[in-house]
Design a protein around this motif. Structure first.
Motif, short mmCIF file in Angstrom:
data_model
loop_
_atom_site.label_atom_id
_atom_site.label_comp_id
_atom_site.label_asym_id
_atom_site.label_seq_id
_atom_site.Cartn_x
_atom_site.Cartn_y
_atom_site.Cartn_z
N VAL A 1 1.01 -1.40 -0.09
CA VAL A 1 0.19 -0.15 -0.24
C VAL A 1 0.63 1.28 0.21
CG1 VAL A 1 -1.40 1.49 1.42
CG2 VAL A 1 -2.18 -1.24 0.96
N ALA A 2 2.23 1.39 0.90
CA ALA A 2 3.02 2.50 1.08
C ALA A 2 3.70 2.32 -0.17
CB ALA A 2 3.76 2.11 1.98
N LYS A 3 3.81 1.74 -1.29
CA LYS A 3 4.28 1.38 -2.41
C LYS A 3 3.38 2.27 -3.31
CE LYS A 3 7.85 -1.64 -2.39
NZ LYS A 3 8.02 -3.01 -2.55
N PHE A 4 1.99 1.88 -2.90
CA PHE A 4 0.74 2.51 -4.06
C PHE A 4 1.20 3.55 -4.06
CE2 PHE A 4 -3.40 3.61 -4.52
CZ PHE A 4 -3.02 4.08 -6.50
N PHE A 5 0.95 4.60 -2.90
CA PHE A 5 0.45 5.67 -2.75
C PHE A 5 2.35 6.22 -3.10
CE2 PHE A 5 -2.82 4.18 0.26
CZ PHE A 5 -3.84 4.95 0.00
N THR A 6 2.93 6.03 -3.34
CA THR A 6 4.46 6.34 -4.05
C THR A 6 3.98 6.98 -5.33
OG1 THR A 6 4.91 5.86 -1.95
CG2 THR A 6 6.73 6.57 -3.82
N LEU A 7 3.30 5.31 -5.58
CA LEU A 7 3.66 5.33 -7.45
C LEU A 7 2.51 6.50 -7.59
CD1 LEU A 7 3.96 3.91 -9.73
CD2 LEU A 7 2.42 2.21 -8.98
N MET A 8 1.19 6.72 -7.38
CA MET A 8 0.01 7.48 -7.23
C MET A 8 0.50 8.52 -7.60
SD MET A 8 -3.50 6.98 -6.00
CE MET A 8 -3.27 8.21 -4.84
N ILE A 9 1.50 9.23 -6.39
CA ILE A 9 2.21 10.26 -6.11
C ILE A 9 2.71 10.92 -7.49
CG2 ILE A 9 3.19 12.90 -4.92
CD1 ILE A 9 1.65 10.61 -2.43
N TYR A 10 3.29 10.00 -7.47
CA TYR A 10 4.56 10.60 -8.60
C TYR A 10 4.15 9.50 -9.45
CZ TYR A 10 7.07 12.72 -4.54
OH TYR A 10 6.74 12.89 -3.21
N ILE A 11 4.17 8.90 -10.45
CA ILE A 11 3.79 8.68 -11.87
C ILE A 11 2.35 8.13 -12.23
CG2 ILE A 11 4.38 6.21 -13.17
CD1 ILE A 11 6.70 5.94 -10.73
N LEU A 12 1.26 7.77 -11.45
CA LEU A 12 0.27 7.73 -12.36
C LEU A 12 -0.88 9.29 -12.73
CD1 LEU A 12 -0.26 4.45 -10.20
CD2 LEU A 12 0.10 4.59 -12.80
N THR A 13 -1.99 9.04 -13.35
CA THR A 13 -2.07 9.62 -13.28
C THR A 13 -4.01 9.80 -12.41
OG1 THR A 13 -3.01 9.39 -15.22
CG2 THR A 13 -1.62 10.66 -16.04
N PHE A 14 -4.78 11.00 -11.96
CA PHE A 14 -5.99 10.39 -11.52
C PHE A 14 -6.75 9.49 -11.89
CE2 PHE A 14 -4.54 14.71 -9.79
CZ PHE A 14 -4.33 13.71 -8.04
N GLU A 15 -6.64 9.01 -13.46
CA GLU A 15 -7.84 8.63 -14.15
C GLU A 15 -7.27 6.79 -14.06
OE1 GLU A 15 -8.12 12.32 -15.48
OE2 GLU A 15 -5.74 10.91 -15.73
N GLN A 16 -5.79 7.08 -14.13
CA GLN A 16 -4.96 5.18 -13.93
C GLN A 16 -5.18 4.70 -12.33
OE1 GLN A 16 -1.88 6.15 -14.94
NE2 GLN A 16 -1.72 5.93 -17.42
N ALA A 17 -4.73 5.78 -11.36
CA ALA A 17 -4.33 5.75 -9.73
C ALA A 17 -5.22 4.74 -9.42
CB ALA A 17 -4.34 6.74 -9.43
N PRO A 18 -6.75 5.49 -9.91
CA PRO A 18 -8.03 4.15 -9.64
C PRO A 18 -8.41 3.07 -9.89
CG PRO A 18 -9.61 6.30 -10.01
CD PRO A 18 -7.65 6.07 -10.89
N ALA A 19 -7.49 2.22 -10.75
CA ALA A 19 -7.93 1.27 -11.18
C ALA A 19 -6.99 0.83 -10.29
CB ALA A 19 -7.40 0.28 -12.98
N ILE A 20 -5.73 0.44 -9.97
CA ILE A 20 -5.08 -0.79 -8.73
C ILE A 20 -5.59 -1.15 -7.78
CG2 ILE A 20 -3.26 -0.75 -7.90
CD1 ILE A 20 -1.62 0.77 -9.75
#
Length: 127
Positions: A17-36
């Protein structure tokens, strides 16, 4: 507005979960992030809430290369599945599933479904 609290008791899941939130903040768009989290919550619901998965259980995941399938492989592995069997129709998808932790893979375009039963039921002691 209601608030939800999600408590993670497993160390490996907490790190994920911690890795996901780091990834979400720096790499993913707001459209991509909810899919994970959507695929992981769906896989978690199927494995834990519906199937009552326990460490040491055998898991059969159809369409292992799908979003929910990929999440289910990773959750089953982290949570201690003794055998993770995957079905798919192409070899490259099965190879990807093996790289994620699947212990057995079956190409359903080439093999009969009896191969799935053979893999799953040979591990169950006979009376």
């Amino acid at each position: 507005m209601s608030r939800s609290l999600f408590i993670i008791s497993d160390r490996n899941l907490l790190l994920a979960v911690a890795k996901f939130f780091t990834l979400m903040i720096y790499i993913l768009t707001f459209e991509q992030a909810p899919a994970i989290p959507e695929v992981f919550f769906t896989a978690y619901d199927a494995l834990i809430d519906k199937a009552n998965f326990q460490a040491g259980d055998t898991v059969l995941i159809h369409a292992g290369a799908s979003g929910v399938g990929v999440a289910a492989i990773q959750l089953a592995r982290v949570m201690g599945a003794s055998l993770i069997a995957i079905t798919s129709r192409t070899n490259w998808k099965l190879e990807k599933c093996r790289s994620l932790g699947a212990t057995h893979t079956i190409n359903t375009a080439e093999a009969e479904f009896d191969r799935v039963k053979e893999i799953l039921f040979t591990r169950i002691p006979k009376n």
